[in-house]
Scaffold this motif. Structure first.
Motif, PDB file in Angstrom:
ATOM      1  N   ALA A 190      33.766  48.823  50.209  1.00 16.16           N
ATOM      2  CA  ALA A 190      34.968  49.049  49.402  1.00 16.16           C
ATOM      3  C   ALA A 190      34.636  50.001  48.260  1.00 16.16           C
ATOM      4  N   VAL A 191      35.422  51.058  48.146  1.00 17.68           N
ATOM      5  CA  VAL A 191      35.324  51.988  47.022  1.00 17.68           C
ATOM      6  C   VAL A 191      36.467  51.647  46.079  1.00 17.68           C
ATOM      7  N   ILE A 192      36.151  51.255  44.845  1.00 20.51           N
ATOM      8  CA  ILE A 192      37.188  50.915  43.858  1.00 20.51           C
ATOM      9  C   ILE A 192      37.197  51.990  42.780  1.00 20.51           C
ATOM     10  N   LEU A 193      38.296  52.740  42.721  1.00 25.25           N
ATOM     11  CA  LEU A 193      38.393  53.897  41.827  1.00 25.25           C
ATOM     12  C   LEU A 193      38.801  53.506  40.416  1.00 25.25           C
ATOM     13  N   ASN A 194      39.709  52.555  40.283  1.00 29.80           N
ATOM     14  CA  ASN A 194      40.256  52.145  38.988  1.00 29.80           C
ATOM     15  C   ASN A 194      41.257  51.021  39.228  1.00 29.80           C
ATOM     16  N   ILE A 195      41.611  50.324  38.180  1.00 27.51           N
ATOM     17  CA  ILE A 195      42.650  49.290  38.259  1.00 27.51           C
ATOM     18  C   ILE A 195      43.563  49.473  37.060  1.00 27.51           C
ATOM     19  N   ASP A 196      44.858  49.662  37.324  1.00 26.60           N
ATOM     20  CA  ASP A 196      45.820  49.940  36.255  1.00 26.60           C
ATOM     21  C   ASP A 196      47.074  49.115  36.487  1.00 26.60           C
ATOM     22  N   ALA A 197      47.949  49.087  35.497  1.00 25.77           N
ATOM     23  CA  ALA A 197      49.200  48.335  35.594  1.00 25.77           C
ATOM     24  C   ALA A 197      50.183  49.083  36.480  1.00 25.77           C
ATOM     25  N   ASP A 198      50.469  48.534  37.651  1.00 31.93           N
ATOM     26  CA  ASP A 198      51.464  49.108  38.561  1.00 31.93           C
ATOM     27  C   ASP A 198      51.963  47.994  39.478  1.00 31.93           C
ATOM     28  N   HIS A 199      53.089  48.251  40.134  1.00 30.26           N
ATOM     29  CA  HIS A 199      53.706  47.264  41.023  1.00 30.26           C
ATOM     30  C   HIS A 199      53.909  45.932  40.295  1.00 30.26           C
ATOM     31  N   LEU A 200      54.322  46.023  39.026  1.00 32.94           N
ATOM     32  CA  LEU A 200      54.478  44.802  38.234  1.00 32.94           C
ATOM     33  C   LEU A 200      55.666  43.960  38.687  1.00 32.94           C
ATOM     34  N   VAL A 210      44.054  42.419  38.756  1.00 38.29           N
ATOM     35  CA  VAL A 210      42.592  42.308  38.743  1.00 38.29           C
ATOM     36  C   VAL A 210      42.137  41.223  39.723  1.00 38.29           C
ATOM     37  N   LYS A 211      42.852  40.101  39.746  1.00 40.91           N
ATOM     38  CA  LYS A 211      42.501  39.004  40.662  1.00 40.91           C
ATOM     39  C   LYS A 211      42.600  39.458  42.118  1.00 40.91           C
ATOM     40  N   SER A 212      43.630  40.259  42.425  1.00 38.82           N
ATOM     41  CA  SER A 212      43.787  40.754  43.792  1.00 38.82           C
ATOM     42  C   SER A 212      42.631  41.669  44.187  1.00 38.82           C
ATOM     43  N   GLY A 228      32.121  52.568  37.340  1.00 37.99           N
ATOM     44  CA  GLY A 228      31.451  51.788  36.308  1.00 37.99           C
ATOM     45  C   GLY A 228      31.958  52.058  34.908  1.00 37.99           C
ATOM     46  N   ASP A 229      32.862  53.022  34.751  1.00 38.66           N
ATOM     47  CA  ASP A 229      33.469  53.297  33.443  1.00 38.66           C
ATOM     48  C   ASP A 229      34.757  52.507  33.239  1.00 38.66           C
ATOM     49  N   ASP A 230      35.270  51.876  34.299  1.00 38.88           N
ATOM     50  CA  ASP A 230      36.581  51.237  34.249  1.00 38.88           C
ATOM     51  C   ASP A 230      36.419  49.742  33.989  1.00 38.88           C
ATOM     52  N   ALA A 231      36.883  49.299  32.822  1.00 35.59           N
ATOM     53  CA  ALA A 231      36.658  47.915  32.390  1.00 35.59           C
ATOM     54  C   ALA A 231      37.270  46.899  33.351  1.00 35.59           C
ATOM     55  N   ARG A 232      38.477  47.199  33.857  1.00 39.54           N
ATOM     56  CA  ARG A 232      39.130  46.229  34.743  1.00 39.54           C
ATOM     57  C   ARG A 232      38.409  46.131  36.087  1.00 39.54           C
ATOM     58  N   THR A 233      37.879  47.257  36.555  1.00 45.12           N
ATOM     59  CA  THR A 233      37.111  47.234  37.799  1.00 45.12           C
ATOM     60  C   THR A 233      35.847  46.400  37.619  1.00 45.12           C
ATOM     61  N   LYS A 235      35.431  43.988  35.564  1.00 43.69           N
ATOM     62  CA  LYS A 235      35.852  42.586  35.485  1.00 43.69           C
ATOM     63  C   LYS A 235      36.127  42.028  36.877  1.00 43.69           C
ATOM     64  N   ALA A 236      36.711  42.854  37.748  1.00 43.09           N
ATOM     65  CA  ALA A 236      37.087  42.389  39.088  1.00 43.09           C
ATOM     66  C   ALA A 236      35.867  42.028  39.930  1.00 43.09           C
ATOM     67  N   VAL A 237      34.744  42.692  39.695  1.00 43.23           N
ATOM     68  CA  VAL A 237      33.552  42.447  40.535  1.00 43.23           C
ATOM     69  C   VAL A 237      32.505  41.592  39.832  1.00 43.23           C
ATOM     70  N   GLU A 238      32.774  41.204  38.591  1.00 41.55           N
ATOM     71  CA  GLU A 238      31.798  40.461  37.803  1.00 41.55           C
ATOM     72  C   GLU A 238      31.384  39.169  38.520  1.00 41.55           C
ATOM     73  N   GLY A 239      30.078  38.998  38.682  1.00 43.16           N
ATOM     74  CA  GLY A 239      29.567  37.767  39.266  1.00 43.16           C
ATOM     75  C   GLY A 239      29.564  37.714  40.779  1.00 43.16           C
ATOM     76  N   LEU A 240      30.133  38.727  41.429  1.00 38.57           N
ATOM     77  CA  LEU A 240      30.135  38.723  42.891  1.00 38.57           C
ATOM     78  C   LEU A 240      28.731  39.008  43.420  1.00 38.57           C
ATOM     79  N   GLU A 241      28.326  38.255  44.395  1.00 35.44           N
ATOM     80  CA  GLU A 241      26.998  38.462  44.980  1.00 35.44           C
ATOM     81  C   GLU A 241      27.096  39.495  46.101  1.00 35.44           C
ATOM     82  N   LYS A 242      27.278  40.727  45.674  1.00 37.70           N
ATOM     83  CA  LYS A 242      27.419  41.862  46.592  1.00 37.70           C
ATOM     84  C   LYS A 242      26.494  42.985  46.132  1.00 37.70           C
TER      85      LYS A 242
END
Length: 463
Positions: A190-200, A210-212, A228-233, A235-242
Motif C-alpha cells: 500500500a502506498v499512502i500519499l496523504n490523508i485529508d478531510a474529504d467525503h465528510l 484516519v481509522k479507515s 513520512g511528512d504527513d501527520a495523519r498518515t 497516525k494511521a500506521v502507528e503501531g502496525l507491525e508492518k
C-alpha cells in the motif's frame, strides 16, 4: 432480490462461468479500466450512461454496445451487472438488477475480486494524487521492463486508456477511500500519499478517515510505502507491525529529495536520496511541489518492485501526466487552455499555486464545484484557495449522486470570492473567457465532473 453485500470476494469461482457483463454508468473513470481489462480477456460487455463523454466514444470503438439513458430493459441477458457507489437507489437499471437473477457487483467488489488474482498487488491510496502516482508507477514499471496489470483513475497516454492486462503477478491499482471502497481490495503493498478531510458526508470526521486508512494499511501483506511528512498518515500506521518505508521532504525519511532546482516552465530537477545516499537524478515535467511527492512515491514503489533507480528516474522524465491532471489542451487567441481534475480545496491550492509559478500573465480558474455536500462542508476552504487565481469563474454545482438537501448554490461560494463571476452554462463561460482573457494568460478548468467540456468549447469557439 440478490444481497450483494455478503458475497465472498475470495471465492475464485465467483466469475468463472460469467459471460455477459453489463455496466451501469460505463463511462465513469472507475469503470473504464475494468471494462478495458475484461474486454481484453474476451468478456462480452454492454453498458449504459446518462451523459455523452469521450470515454463512451472510446468504448464504442472497442465494439461495446452502449445505451445513452438508463432503462430496465438495458440489463437484458447479463449474468453480471456492475454499478458504482455513485448510482442512486432509484436508478431503473439498478432496481431491475436487484430483482433479477444476475450477479450484482458494486464496482469496488469487482475490482477486489480482480485484485485477488495477483500476488503483488500495489494499491495507491490517499486523498490527493492517486491517479498521477498510479499512472506514473504504471509507466515506470512498463518502461523498466515489467508487464503489470493496471487500474488507473485517469487515462495514461502510454497505454491509451486507464486499464491494461499484464502477464505477471504485479497489479498496480488506484485505491479510493470513497465510502470505504478500498477495503474491498487485497493489497500486498500500500502506498499512502496523504490523508485529508474529504467525503465528510460519509466519514463525518477526519478521525474516521484516519481509522479507515489504518484498517486498509493493516490489510497489506508485504509493505507500506508512506508519506513520512504527513501527520495523519503517520497516525494511521502507528503501531502496525508492518514493513514501513517512508518518503518525503524531511531528511528523517528513508527517501527524500535534495538539490531541488526549478527549470523552464513546469520542470524541476532533484536528486533522490536513500538514507543519505544519492541513488538517482530526477527531471520532472509535471508542475507543482506536490508532484515531487507523487514522483517519489511512484519511484519507491517501482524500486522496491525491482526497477533500477536511475531507470525509474529516466522514465519520470518521459512522463507528461495523465488525462485531466494539469493537461494542456491548446492555445487560442494567444492564451493557453488547460484542464485539471482538482475538486478539493487542497488540490485546488497546489494546482493554482503551480499555475501561478509557471510564468503566465494571469491565471483564470473556471471551477465546477462537485457535490452539494462537499461544497457546503468545505465552503470556507474553497473561498480561501480559489483567489490564488487572478480571476475566478464558477459553474453551477454538479450534484452527481446527491440531491440538494443542503440548499447550497455556486453563488454562495461566489459571494465570498472578490470579483468572482458565476455563470449558468459552459456556453456562457466560453464566451465570457473569449471576451476577457488576454494573450499570455492561462485558463484552467477545474473539477472532477464534466467541466473539461467547457475547456474544449473555449478552444472550439475561439478558432
Amino acid at each position: 432480490m440478490l444481497n450483494n453485500k455478503n458475497l465472498d470476494l475470495n471465492d475464485e469461482t465467483l466469475l468463472a462461468d460469467k459471460k455477459h457483463f453489463h455496466f451501469i454508468g460505463i463511462g465513469g473513470s472507475g469503470m473504464f479500466p475494468l471494462v478495458q481489462i475484461l474486454h481484453a480477456k474476451g468478456v462480452y460487455i454492454t453498458g449504459s450512461d446518462n451523459n455523452e463523454t469521450d470515454t463512451l466514444q472510446i468504448e464504442r470503438e472497442m465494439g461495446i454496445p452502449i445505451t445513452l439513458g438508463q432503462r430496465a430493459e438495458n440489463i437484458a441477458g447479463a449474468d453480471v451487472i456492475v454499478y458504482t457507489a455513485a448510482i442512486m437507489a432509484d436508478n431503473p437499471e439498478l432496481i431491475a438488477a436487484q430483482q433479477s437473477d444476475a450477479l450484482l457487483l458494486e464496482r469496488s467488489q469487482l475490482l477486489g475480486i480482480l485484485s485477488r488474482h495477483y500476488s503483488n498487488c500495489i494499491c495507491v491510496c490517499g486523498t490527493h494524487g492517486k491517479t498521477t502516482t498510479t499512472g506514473l508507477l504504471t509507466q515506470l514499471l512498463l518502461e523498466g521492463g515489467e508487464d503489470p496489470t493496471a487500474v488507473i483513475g485517469g487515462k495514461l497516454p502510454l497505454i491509451h486508456g486507464s486499464g491494461r492486462v499484464g502477464h505477471t503477478e504485479t497489479m498496480v491499482c488506484e485505491a479510493c477511500e470513497f465510502v470505504d471502497t478500498f477495503l474491498k481490495l487485497a493489497p500486498d503493498v500500500a502506498v499512502i500519499l496523504n490523508i485529508d478531510a474529504d467525503h465528510l458526508d460519509y466519514f463525518k470526521t477526519v478521525e474516521n478517515i484516519v481509522k479507515s486508512f489504518r484498517k486498509f494499511a493493516s490489510m497489506t501483506t508485504k509493505e507500506l510505502i508512506i508519506n513520512g511528512d504527513d501527520a495523519r498518515t503517520l497516525k494511521a500506521v502507528e503501531g502496525l507491525e508492518k514493513r514501513i518505508t517512508t518518503f518525503g521532504f524531511g531528511e528523517q525519511n528513508d527517501y527524500y529529495p535534495a538539490n531541488i532546482t526549478k527549470g523552464e516552465g513546469a520542470a524541476r530537477t532533484f536528486d533522490l536520496m536513500r538514507r543519505g545516499e544519492k541513488i538517482a537524478h530526477v527531471t520532472l515535467h509535471i508542475p507543482g511541489e506536490h508532484n515531487i511527492y507523487n514522483a517519489m512515491a511512484a519511484m519507491v514503489a517501482a524500486i522496491h518492485t525491482g526497477i533500477d533507480p536511475q531507470t525509474a528516474a529516466d522514465s519520470v522524465a518521459h512522463f507528461g501526466g495523465t488525462k485531466r491532471r494539469f493537461e494542456i489542451l491548446g492555445k487560442v487567441k494567444g492564451f493557453t487552455v488547460a484542464d485539471d481534475y482538482a475538486h478539493h480545496p487542497a488540490e485546488l491550492k497546489v494546482t493554482l499555486t503551480a499555475a501561478q509559478d509557471m510564468g503566465f500573465q494571469q491565471v483564470w480558474a473556471v471551477f465546477q464545484p462537485f457535490t452539494f455536500s462537499r461544497t457546503s462542508m468545505l465552503l470556507e476552504e474553497f473561498a480561501q484557495v480559489l483567489p490564488i487565481a487572478d480571476h475566478v469563474v464558477l459553474t453551477p454545482i454538479m450534484g452527481s449522486r446527491e440531491k440538494n438537501t443542503y440548499g447550497i448554490h455556486a453563488t454562495d461560494l461566489g459571494q465570498k470570492i472578490p470579483g468572482c463571476v458565476c455563470l449558468g452554462s459552459f456556453e456562457e463561460i466560453a464566451d465570457y473567457i473569449l471576451q476577457h482573457a488576454q494573450p499570455g494568460d492561462l485558463v484552467i478548468t477545474l473539477g472532477c465532473g464534466d467541466v473539461y467540456k467547457c475547456a474544449k468549447l473555449i478552444l472550439e469557439r475561439g478558432k
